[in-house]
Design an enzyme around this catalytic site. Structure first.
Site, PDB file in Angstrom:
ATOM      1  CB  SER A  72      -0.972  -0.004   1.185  1.00 37.01           C
ATOM      2  OG  SER A  72      -1.969  -0.960   0.956  1.00 37.01           O
ATOM      3  N   GLY A  94     -14.636 -19.154   2.781  1.00 40.35           N
ATOM      4  CA  GLY A  94     -14.103 -18.419   3.928  1.00 40.35           C
ATOM      5  C   GLY A  94     -15.204 -17.584   4.561  1.00 40.35           C
ATOM      6  N   GLY A 100      -6.348 -10.797  -7.027  1.00 41.97           N
ATOM      7  CA  GLY A 100      -6.769 -10.002  -5.865  1.00 41.97           C
ATOM      8  C   GLY A 100      -6.250  -8.577  -5.869  1.00 41.97           C
ATOM      9  CE  LYS A 116      -9.254  -4.876   6.429  1.00 43.41           C
ATOM     10  NZ  LYS A 116      -9.503  -5.489   5.143  1.00 43.41           N
ATOM     11  CB  ALA A 154     -11.498 -11.095   2.685  1.00 41.00           C
ATOM     12  CE1 TYR A 202      -3.615  -7.913  -1.099  1.00 39.54           C
ATOM     13  CE2 TYR A 202      -1.388  -7.454  -1.828  1.00 39.54           C
ATOM     14  CZ  TYR A 202      -2.398  -7.295  -0.913  1.00 39.54           C
ATOM     15  OH  TYR A 202      -2.184  -6.520   0.192  1.00 39.54           O
TER      16      TYR A 202
HETATM   17  P1  NAP Z   1      -9.424 -13.486   8.213  1.00 37.55           P
HETATM   18  O1  NAP Z   1     -10.470 -12.572   8.736  1.00 37.55           O
HETATM   19  O2  NAP Z   1      -8.344 -13.975   9.109  1.00 37.55           O
HETATM   20  O3  NAP Z   1     -10.200 -14.741   7.559  1.00 37.55           O
HETATM   21  C1  NAP Z   1      -9.495 -15.798   6.964  1.00 37.55           C
HETATM   22  C2  NAP Z   1     -10.465 -16.886   6.544  1.00 37.55           C
HETATM   23  O4  NAP Z   1      -9.699 -17.938   5.973  1.00 37.55           O
HETATM   24  C3  NAP Z   1     -11.247 -17.499   7.699  1.00 37.55           C
HETATM   25  O5  NAP Z   1     -12.523 -17.871   7.253  1.00 37.55           O
HETATM   26  C4  NAP Z   1     -10.394 -18.726   8.025  1.00 37.55           C
HETATM   27  O6  NAP Z   1     -11.071 -19.750   8.699  1.00 37.55           O
HETATM   28  C5  NAP Z   1     -10.030 -19.161   6.629  1.00 37.55           C
HETATM   29  N1  NAP Z   1      -8.900 -20.069   6.640  1.00 37.55           N
HETATM   30  C6  NAP Z   1      -7.615 -19.791   6.967  1.00 37.55           C
HETATM   31  N2  NAP Z   1      -6.846 -20.907   6.856  1.00 37.55           N
HETATM   32  C7  NAP Z   1      -7.688 -21.889   6.448  1.00 37.55           C
HETATM   33  C8  NAP Z   1      -7.495 -23.269   6.168  1.00 37.55           C
HETATM   34  N3  NAP Z   1      -6.310 -23.845   6.273  1.00 37.55           N
HETATM   35  N4  NAP Z   1      -8.568 -24.003   5.773  1.00 37.55           N
HETATM   36  C9  NAP Z   1      -9.784 -23.406   5.645  1.00 37.55           C
HETATM   37  N5  NAP Z   1     -10.031 -22.114   5.904  1.00 37.55           N
HETATM   38  C10 NAP Z   1      -8.990 -21.363   6.299  1.00 37.55           C
HETATM   39  O7  NAP Z   1      -8.654 -12.812   6.987  1.00 37.55           O
HETATM   40  P2  NAP Z   1      -9.306 -11.875   5.858  1.00 37.55           P
HETATM   41  O8  NAP Z   1      -9.163 -10.446   6.224  1.00 37.55           O
HETATM   42  O9  NAP Z   1     -10.674 -12.391   5.559  1.00 37.55           O
HETATM   43  O10 NAP Z   1      -8.308 -12.159   4.642  1.00 37.55           O
HETATM   44  C11 NAP Z   1      -8.369 -13.375   3.908  1.00 37.55           C
HETATM   45  C12 NAP Z   1      -7.435 -13.277   2.707  1.00 37.55           C
HETATM   46  O11 NAP Z   1      -7.911 -12.249   1.834  1.00 37.55           O
HETATM   47  C13 NAP Z   1      -6.005 -12.870   3.099  1.00 37.55           C
HETATM   48  O12 NAP Z   1      -5.103 -13.587   2.314  1.00 37.55           O
HETATM   49  C14 NAP Z   1      -5.934 -11.387   2.762  1.00 37.55           C
HETATM   50  O13 NAP Z   1      -4.635 -10.980   2.395  1.00 37.55           O
HETATM   51  C15 NAP Z   1      -6.874 -11.334   1.557  1.00 37.55           C
HETATM   52  N6  NAP Z   1      -7.451  -9.991   1.396  1.00 37.55           N
HETATM   53  C16 NAP Z   1      -7.230  -9.365   0.227  1.00 37.55           C
HETATM   54  C17 NAP Z   1      -7.766  -8.115   0.010  1.00 37.55           C
HETATM   55  C18 NAP Z   1      -7.526  -7.455  -1.307  1.00 37.55           C
HETATM   56  O14 NAP Z   1      -7.620  -6.215  -1.392  1.00 37.55           O
HETATM   57  N7  NAP Z   1      -7.249  -8.234  -2.351  1.00 37.55           N
HETATM   58  C19 NAP Z   1      -8.534  -7.476   0.997  1.00 37.55           C
HETATM   59  C20 NAP Z   1      -8.754  -8.156   2.198  1.00 37.55           C
HETATM   60  C21 NAP Z   1      -8.193  -9.419   2.384  1.00 37.55           C
HETATM   61  P3  NAP Z   1     -11.134 -19.757  10.330  1.00 37.55           P
HETATM   62  O15 NAP Z   1     -12.023 -18.626  10.708  1.00 37.55           O
HETATM   63  O16 NAP Z   1     -11.691 -21.089  10.630  1.00 37.55           O
HETATM   64  O17 NAP Z   1      -9.716 -19.568  10.801  1.00 37.55           O
END
Ligand code: NAP
Length: 280
Positions: free
Chosen positions: A18, A127, A244, A67, A131, A223
């Site tokens: 960023s 998920g 992403g 967040k 996100a 991403y």
């Molecule tokens: P988060 O709130 O920590 O949520 C992560 C999700 O992934 C949860 O549902 C988690 O399940 C699941 N998960 C993690 N490891 C897993 C596994 N081994 N098997 C199954 N499910 C699994 O994180 P987030 O903010 O949602 O971010 C998720 C991803 O999106 C990250 O990689 C982040 O970098 C990306 N992202 C990208 C953008 C963008 O602008 N492109 C914006 C936001 C986020 P549990 O709850 O059971 O742990």
């Protein structure tokens, strides 16, 4: 006028692209402004937000894991923040008040809507974290007609999302073991888990690509790297793939607009983010 300063607060944040992306926009817009990365531990969120405000920051992005934690600290929340239950952009006013916005929502929609075919109706969201929450909020706002299958290993979190959006969106909850069928039945499949994110780049929400098909739009919100295993498998099956980075750029463009009132150059920001990713 003094240099305006902005930033992103999160943990970890050292590898965020960023700063490169937003500083590139400030440069093109000829703004006397700078954007920095601030590592903030969960126990320091309140001090960090109050400190940024007291020191005269103009705005910050908020990323994992803060967040939701910033919400009690702000003076005003946008309607999108209330719907999503999370904020990613704070705007500091000189009188000490703080506005919370969520530009992930519009950023995601901008990244995916050009790829969606006319008449699409079904989406699978893998998920149930922050996100996924942004994706569901965007669907509720911009595509309330669609049917959404939420697939998560934590069924309690998925059911919570289903309840939260019940008034606005048709959401069904699916077991992790049934994800192949849920994805195969969807026009749009979004990986909103962190599976496949650097450094564990072999991770993937599916074991093989059998659930993907031609005519489907498949996106990874991860991403880093840009081409994840999830996208590779979908591409091999003829699906239209969206990375992403478009969401990251979209939320950045919207944040710059909120902070400065100016239209930031998305192409310049994407190029700067790609360079920063390559140089990591
Ligand atoms: P988060 O709130 O920590 O949520 C992560 C999700 O992934 C949860 O549902 C988690 O399940 C699941 N998960 C993690 N490891 C897993 C596994 N081994 N098997 C199954 N499910 C699994 O994180 P987030 O903010 O949602 O971010 C998720 C991803 O999106 C990250 O990689 C982040 O970098 C990306 N992202 C990208 C953008 C963008 O602008 N492109 C914006 C936001 C986020 P549990 O709850 O059971 O742990």
């Amino acid at each position: 006028m003094a240099t305006q300063w902005f930033g992103v607060m999160g943990n970890p944040v050292e590898h965020s692209v960023s700063p490169a992306m937003v500083n590139a926009a400030f440069s093109v817009l000829k703004l006397d402004a700078v954007y920095l990365a601030f590592r903030v531990l969960p126990e320091a969120v309140t001090d960090a937000v109050r400190g940024l405000s007291a020191l005269g920051a103009s705005g910050v992005n908020v990323t994992i894991p803060h967040k939701q934690a910033v919400l009690p600290l702000v003076s005003q929340r946008s309607a999108e923040v209330d719907l999503a239950g999370a904020a990613n952009t704070l705007l500091f006013h000189q009188d000490g008040t703080i506005d919370a916005h969520n530009t992930d929502i519009a950023g995601w929609w901008q990244s995916i809507s050009p790829a969606l075919p006319a008449g699409w109706t079904t989406a699978a969201v893998i998920g149930a974290g922050g996100a996924a929450r942004a994706v569901l909020t965007a669907l509720a706002l911009f595509a309330p007609h669609c049917q959404v299958a939420v697939v998560a290993r934590d069924q309690t979190k998925a059911a919570q999302l289903q309840r939260q959006f019940a008034d606005r969106l048709s959401v069904t909850v699916h077991d992790w073991d049934d994800r192949g069928a849920a994805i195969a039945a969807s026009d749009l499949a979004v990986n909103a888990t962190s599976l496949g994110m650097w450094p564990k780049v072999d991770g993937c929400a599916v074991a093989d690509g059998r659930c993907f098909h031609t005519g489907q739009v498949v996106q990874d919100l991860v991403y880093v790297p840009l081409e994840t295993r999830w996208l590779q498998l979908a591409r091999e099956q003829g699906a239209r793939c969206v990375d992403g980075l478009g969401m990251l750029v979209g939320q950045g463009v919207a944040a710059v607009k909120l902070w400065t009132g100016l239209d930031a150059p998305a192409d310049v920001m994407r190029a700067a983010a790609e360079t920063a990713l390559r140089d990591r």
